[in-house]
Design a protein around this motif. Structure first.
Motif, short mmCIF file in Angstrom:
data_model
loop_
_atom_site.label_atom_id
_atom_site.label_comp_id
_atom_site.label_asym_id
_atom_site.label_seq_id
_atom_site.Cartn_x
_atom_site.Cartn_y
_atom_site.Cartn_z
N ALA A 362 0.82 -1.03 0.06
CA ALA A 362 -0.10 -0.03 -0.01
C ALA A 362 0.88 1.20 -0.19
O ALA A 362 0.29 2.25 -0.42
N GLY A 363 2.06 1.18 0.29
CA GLY A 363 3.11 2.37 0.62
C GLY A 363 4.14 1.82 1.34
O GLY A 363 4.48 0.63 1.72
N PHE A 364 5.13 2.96 1.80
CA PHE A 364 6.15 2.70 2.53
C PHE A 364 6.40 3.49 3.86
O PHE A 364 6.03 4.82 3.84
N VAL A 365 7.18 3.22 4.84
CA VAL A 365 7.67 3.87 5.76
C VAL A 365 8.95 3.68 5.90
O VAL A 365 9.41 2.73 5.88
N VAL A 366 9.64 4.50 6.79
CA VAL A 366 11.03 4.39 7.43
C VAL A 366 10.88 4.36 9.09
O VAL A 366 10.21 5.23 9.69
N ILE A 367 11.48 3.59 9.62
CA ILE A 367 11.77 3.30 10.92
C ILE A 367 12.75 4.76 11.50
O ILE A 367 13.98 4.35 11.27
N THR A 368 12.26 5.61 11.86
CA THR A 368 13.19 6.79 12.37
C THR A 368 13.68 6.70 13.97
O THR A 368 14.75 7.17 14.22
N GLN A 369 12.64 6.16 14.68
CA GLN A 369 13.21 5.87 16.08
C GLN A 369 12.68 4.69 16.78
O GLN A 369 11.66 4.34 16.41
N ILE A 370 13.22 4.20 17.63
CA ILE A 370 12.87 2.86 18.39
C ILE A 370 12.85 3.34 19.86
O ILE A 370 13.95 3.33 20.34
#
Length: 411
Positions: A362-370
């Motif tokens: 459906a789309g894309f995301v980036v993990i910027t913080q955990i």
């Protein structure tokens, strides 16, 4: 803001081709003064000033150079097949471009679909190049109906492309999954073509990756069969041409064309930069059309992380009844940890875990913080939360550090 740049006149009719890459912050302005010329099959308007910003690679052609005449002849042959398909109410031509890296496969695909669109055709473009894709971000394969010529300044004008998660920048990292996804995409393309009469007549143009030996060659043969191609165009490699001539069914026409003299080999650094820029533009757009992504926090309990493909194991260590191919195409749960920082994830449209491989992104995301204590992740997303689907597929080979790269491309 317009800038006053020095003018340089170039006799394109004498040289037949002009290629350049924008490496400076100020835009390069291009104007056709005399004659006719095209960029990727889209005709330049005389007297119109076009602007190209940093990172754009541009090739301006006339039809006088010998390879260009051959490319136009391929287009003319496809048009005859399209007319015949329309008369007989049958499927239009399906052509696949094959060859090693940096021989101009993507460029010719752009030309073929642009020339077709200028004649009111609506072909489907299929992109199987996971390292340098045109339709989506790296680590994916996809397809899209092309209704208009490639925009001279902006590139493809895509409407609802169908994209599948692969997760690597080369098929070599999971060739079994790559072939499964090719077959799935071929099924989806055939279904879409059958539902739209004009698109069915217009046919399919397929771009492949530059790996043409061993498993790469076998994936090309697999793609030709999955998409039931009618024509295979081999660019600039006699060996590949001979092998495909030997292995393709008799009804598949295999032809060899020389690459354009202006094609240049890209370094590893250039390829990496191009991939980063593709991801950046997915979230932030271009200088001409800016986008504004969102950042939001998601609890681990509301999402599930997966990757596709188990670890490399000898066949003797696999469970009974499980083959090496099964192991490389299984869906594996991923426990959230700091190791996921900066990984790009596909948002799967699957409703269940069993549907993940067969479902598009459906789309894309980036993990910027955990945040381990809060058991949450912060995501960079093109749209505000919450996520439309709970399954996130981790791209093992594709990362994006927004803090570092956005500073580069905003200059």
């Amino acid at each position: 803001m317009d800038v006053n740049l020095p003018k340089v006149e170039y006799d394109l009719q004498a040289h037949s081709e002009l290629r350049f890459e924008v490496e400076v912050n100020e835009p390069i302005q291009l104007e056709l003064l005399e004659g006719t010329a095209e960029i990727y099959g889209s005709e330049l308007v005389k007297g119109c000033v076009y602007k190209f910003y940093r990172g754009r690679k541009v090739a301006v052609f006339t039809a006088k150079e010998t390879p260009m005449v051959l490319y136009v002849n391929v287009h003319a042959g496809l048009e005859q097949m399209r007319d015949q398909a329309a008369e007989q109410k049958s499927r239009g031509p399906r052509i696949m471009l094959a060859g090693p890296t940096d021989v101009g496969k993507s460029t010719i695909c752009k030309m073929l679909v642009s020339w077709a669109a200028r004649l009111k055709r609506t072909p489907i473009l299929v992109d199987l190049d996971v390292g340098q894709p045109d339709l989506s971000i790296p680590g994916t394969i996809g397809a899209s109906v092309i209704e208009t010529p490639v925009d001279i300044e902006e590139g493809y004008n895509l409407s609802g492309p169908l994209i599948f998660h692969f997760g690597h920048i080369t098929p070599q990292n999971n060739i079994d999954l790559y072939k499964v996804l090719i077959s799935r995409l071929a099924e989806a393309v055939s279904m879409r073509a059958q539902n739209i009469e004009q698109t069915n007549y217009s046919g399919v143009v397929i771009n492949t990756c530059g790996w043409v030996r061993d498993g790469g060659y076998r994936s090309i043969v697999h793609a030709a069969g999955a998409f039931e191609v009618d024509v295979v165009v081999v660019l600039d490699q006699e060996r590949l041409y001979s092998e495909l001539l030997r292995d393709m069914p008799e009804f598949v026409k295999v032809i060899m064309l020389q690459k354009s003299g202006g094609v240049v080999e890209r370094t590893r650094t250039v390829r990496e930069t191009t991939r980063d820029k593709k991801i950046y533009e997915y979230f932030y757009g271009t200088r001409e059309q800016a986008l504004y992504p969102h950042t939001f926090e998601v609890q681990w309990s509301s999402v599930k992380f997966f990757k596709i493909g188990g670890p490399d194991l000898p066949e003797s260590m696999l469970p009974v009844g499980i083959t090496l191919a099964d192991n490389k195409t299984k869906v594996v749960s991923v426990t959230p940890s700091r190791n996921l920082m900066y990984h790009v994830c596909s948002v799967s449209t699957a409703n269940t875990e069993k549907e993940i491989i067969q479902s598009n992104a459906a789309g894309f995301v980036v993990i910027t913080q955990i945040d381990i204590n809060k058991e949450s992740v912060t995501l960079l997303s093109p749209s505000p939360g919450p996520l439309p689907f709970p399954y996130l597929l981790v791209m093992e080979d594709v990362k994006y550090n927004d803090e570092l790269r956005s500073a580069i491309y905003k200059k």
